[in-house]
Design an enzyme around this catalytic site. Structure first.
Site, mmCIF file in Angstrom:
data_model
loop_
_atom_site.group_PDB
_atom_site.id
_atom_site.type_symbol
_atom_site.label_atom_id
_atom_site.label_comp_id
_atom_site.label_asym_id
_atom_site.label_seq_id
_atom_site.Cartn_x
_atom_site.Cartn_y
_atom_site.Cartn_z
ATOM 1 N N ASN A 75 72.906 32.213 112.917
ATOM 2 C CA ASN A 75 72.520 33.015 114.073
ATOM 3 C C ASN A 75 71.030 32.797 114.312
ATOM 4 O O ASN A 75 70.207 33.291 113.551
ATOM 5 C CB ASN A 75 72.826 34.494 113.800
ATOM 6 C CG ASN A 75 72.357 35.396 114.916
ATOM 7 O OD1 ASN A 75 71.943 34.920 115.979
ATOM 8 N ND2 ASN A 75 72.410 36.706 114.690
ATOM 9 N N TRP A 76 70.738 32.041 115.344
ATOM 10 C CA TRP A 76 69.332 31.670 115.585
ATOM 11 C C TRP A 76 68.544 32.784 116.261
ATOM 12 O O TRP A 76 67.317 32.666 116.411
ATOM 13 C CB TRP A 76 69.265 30.399 116.438
ATOM 14 C CG TRP A 76 69.725 29.158 115.735
ATOM 15 C CD1 TRP A 76 70.330 29.071 114.505
ATOM 16 C CD2 TRP A 76 69.611 27.814 116.213
ATOM 17 N NE1 TRP A 76 70.603 27.760 114.189
ATOM 18 C CE2 TRP A 76 70.176 26.963 115.229
ATOM 19 C CE3 TRP A 76 69.101 27.234 117.371
ATOM 20 C CZ2 TRP A 76 70.221 25.574 115.378
ATOM 21 C CZ3 TRP A 76 69.160 25.849 117.517
ATOM 22 C CH2 TRP A 76 69.705 25.038 116.533
ATOM 23 N N LYS A 77 69.228 33.815 116.726
ATOM 24 C CA LYS A 77 68.545 34.945 117.383
ATOM 25 C C LYS A 77 67.637 34.417 118.500
ATOM 26 O O LYS A 77 67.996 33.471 119.181
ATOM 27 C CB LYS A 77 67.810 35.780 116.337
ATOM 28 C CG LYS A 77 68.751 36.182 115.185
ATOM 29 C CD LYS A 77 68.168 37.156 114.207
ATOM 30 C CE LYS A 77 69.203 37.454 113.119
ATOM 31 N NZ LYS A 77 68.752 38.461 112.165
ATOM 32 N N HIS A 98 76.207 42.680 116.615
ATOM 33 C CA HIS A 98 75.096 42.484 115.679
ATOM 34 C C HIS A 98 74.232 43.745 115.620
ATOM 35 O O HIS A 98 74.004 44.393 116.638
ATOM 36 C CB HIS A 98 74.251 41.269 116.086
ATOM 37 C CG HIS A 98 73.338 40.845 114.989
ATOM 38 N ND1 HIS A 98 72.148 41.491 114.726
ATOM 39 C CD2 HIS A 98 73.464 39.885 114.035
ATOM 40 C CE1 HIS A 98 71.577 40.931 113.676
ATOM 41 N NE2 HIS A 98 72.356 39.949 113.240
ATOM 42 N N GLU A 106 77.073 42.884 107.502
ATOM 43 C CA GLU A 106 75.630 42.652 107.420
ATOM 44 C C GLU A 106 74.918 43.987 107.186
ATOM 45 O O GLU A 106 74.609 44.697 108.148
ATOM 46 C CB GLU A 106 75.117 42.032 108.729
ATOM 47 C CG GLU A 106 75.737 40.692 109.055
ATOM 48 C CD GLU A 106 74.838 39.849 109.959
ATOM 49 O OE1 GLU A 106 74.478 38.740 109.535
ATOM 50 O OE2 GLU A 106 74.469 40.298 111.057
ATOM 51 N N GLY A 138 66.743 40.040 107.344
ATOM 52 C CA GLY A 138 65.365 39.624 107.594
ATOM 53 C C GLY A 138 64.353 40.268 106.665
ATOM 54 O O GLY A 138 63.153 40.206 106.902
ATOM 55 N N GLY A 178 70.667 34.099 109.168
ATOM 56 C CA GLY A 178 69.603 34.196 110.161
ATOM 57 C C GLY A 178 68.491 33.205 109.849
ATOM 58 O O GLY A 178 68.619 32.002 110.102
ATOM 59 N N GLY A 179 67.410 33.701 109.269
ATOM 60 C CA GLY A 179 66.208 32.896 109.028
ATOM 61 C C GLY A 179 66.455 31.523 108.425
ATOM 62 O O GLY A 179 65.910 30.519 108.909
HETATM 63 P P1 13P Z 1 68.666 36.924 107.847
HETATM 64 O O1 13P Z 1 69.491 35.852 107.191
HETATM 65 O O2 13P Z 1 67.406 36.413 108.461
HETATM 66 O O3 13P Z 1 68.482 38.108 106.960
HETATM 67 O O4 13P Z 1 69.545 37.443 109.109
HETATM 68 C C1 13P Z 1 70.856 37.799 108.909
HETATM 69 C C2 13P Z 1 71.474 38.028 110.237
HETATM 70 O O5 13P Z 1 71.132 38.985 110.921
HETATM 71 C C3 13P Z 1 72.467 37.065 110.715
HETATM 72 O O6 13P Z 1 73.111 37.547 111.853
#
Ligand code: 13P
Length: 249
Positions: free
Chosen positions: A9-11, A94, A166, A172, A233-234
């Site tokens: 998930n690149w947000k 999310h 999650e 994050g 995410g990251g």
């Molecule tokens: P991180 O891996 O950056 O903690 O993010 C998780 C996330 O929100 C994936 O949707």
């Protein structure tokens, strides 16, 4: 048999050139895997991402969608618009959508139904906040998130559902649920689905873990029997890290 899935998930990260470069690198480095690999770039770069990954098995998915077919919803994107550019999987629920954009269980239930009505696959996210866990309410919160958004679905809809647990406190933050905490919750989720539907649906739905999954902890987390992969995410923004996480599955 449920599928193993690793999704990035690149947000709100990566411009067009960066998106194409990262996807090209990922496609070149993609290890041989039985797992489904997915990436969710930002909306404006989805069509380019589909084009860039044309000859790759990596699937492009969307981070969100609106529940309406079309109309006066400034700034929103419909299921048909996603399907039209070759995207048939969408992340819904999310925690950042819930926390910053006011998405309630009721809105999410509508989104899930709208996506399923278009035969899209839904990656449904949910998870408790830190206070819920501290007050020992995490199971109750997760149960109610599932119930409110998903438990009015038909049994036959569940073939199109992927779950992503999650915990908000692990997103994050660099803090991860321990593999034991993830397993405990994933087993609870399967038990809850068994009670609402049946064991076959519960055993066939993929349940991903999300929240600070990194190359260093992925093997342990993915090693748990009820963890079927991760929503990353990251670490999905760095090709070598994402590839290492894919290898871990
Ligand atoms: P991180 O891996 O950056 O903690 O993010 C998780 C996330 O929100 C994936 O949707």
């Amino acid at each position: 048999m449920r599928s193993k899935i690793v999704a990035g998930n690149w947000k709100m990260n990566k411009n067009l050139a960066e998106t194409e470069a990262l996807l090209t690198e990922l496609a070149a480095k993609l290890p041989d895997t039985q797992a489904e690999v997915m990436v969710a770039p930002t909306f404006v770069n989805l069509a380019a991402a589909v084009h860039t990954l044309d000859s790759s098995v990596i699937e492009v998915i969307a981070q969100n969608m609106h529940f309406a077919e079309s109309g006066a919803y400034t700034g929103e994107i419909s299921a048909d618009m996603l399907l039209n550019i070759g995207i048939d999987t969408v992340i819904i629920g999310h925690s950042e959508r819930r926390a910053y954009f006011g998405e309630t269980d009721e809105i999410l239930a509508k989104k899930v139904k709208a996506a399923l009505a278009k035969n899209m696959r839904v990656m449904f996210c949910f998870g408790e906040e830190l206070d819920d866990r501290k007050s020992d309410n995490h199971f109750k919160v997760v149960e109610s998130q599932l119930k409110n958004a998903l438990f009015s679905l038909e049994a036959s809809d569940w073939g199109k559902i992927v779950l992503a647990y999650e915990p908000v406190w692990a997103i994050g933050t660099g803090e991860t649920a321990s593999p034991e905490q993830a397993q405990e919750m994933h087993a609870f989720i399967r038990k809850t689905i068994t009670e609402a539907y049946d064991a076959s649906i519960a055993n066939n739905v993929s349940i991903l873990y999300g929240g600070s999954v990194k190359p260093a902890n992925a093997v342990e987390i993915f090693g748990k029997p009820d963890v079927d992969g991760g929503l990353i995410g990251g670490a999905s923004l760095v090709a070598d890290d994402f590839v290492a996480i894919i290898k871990a599955i």
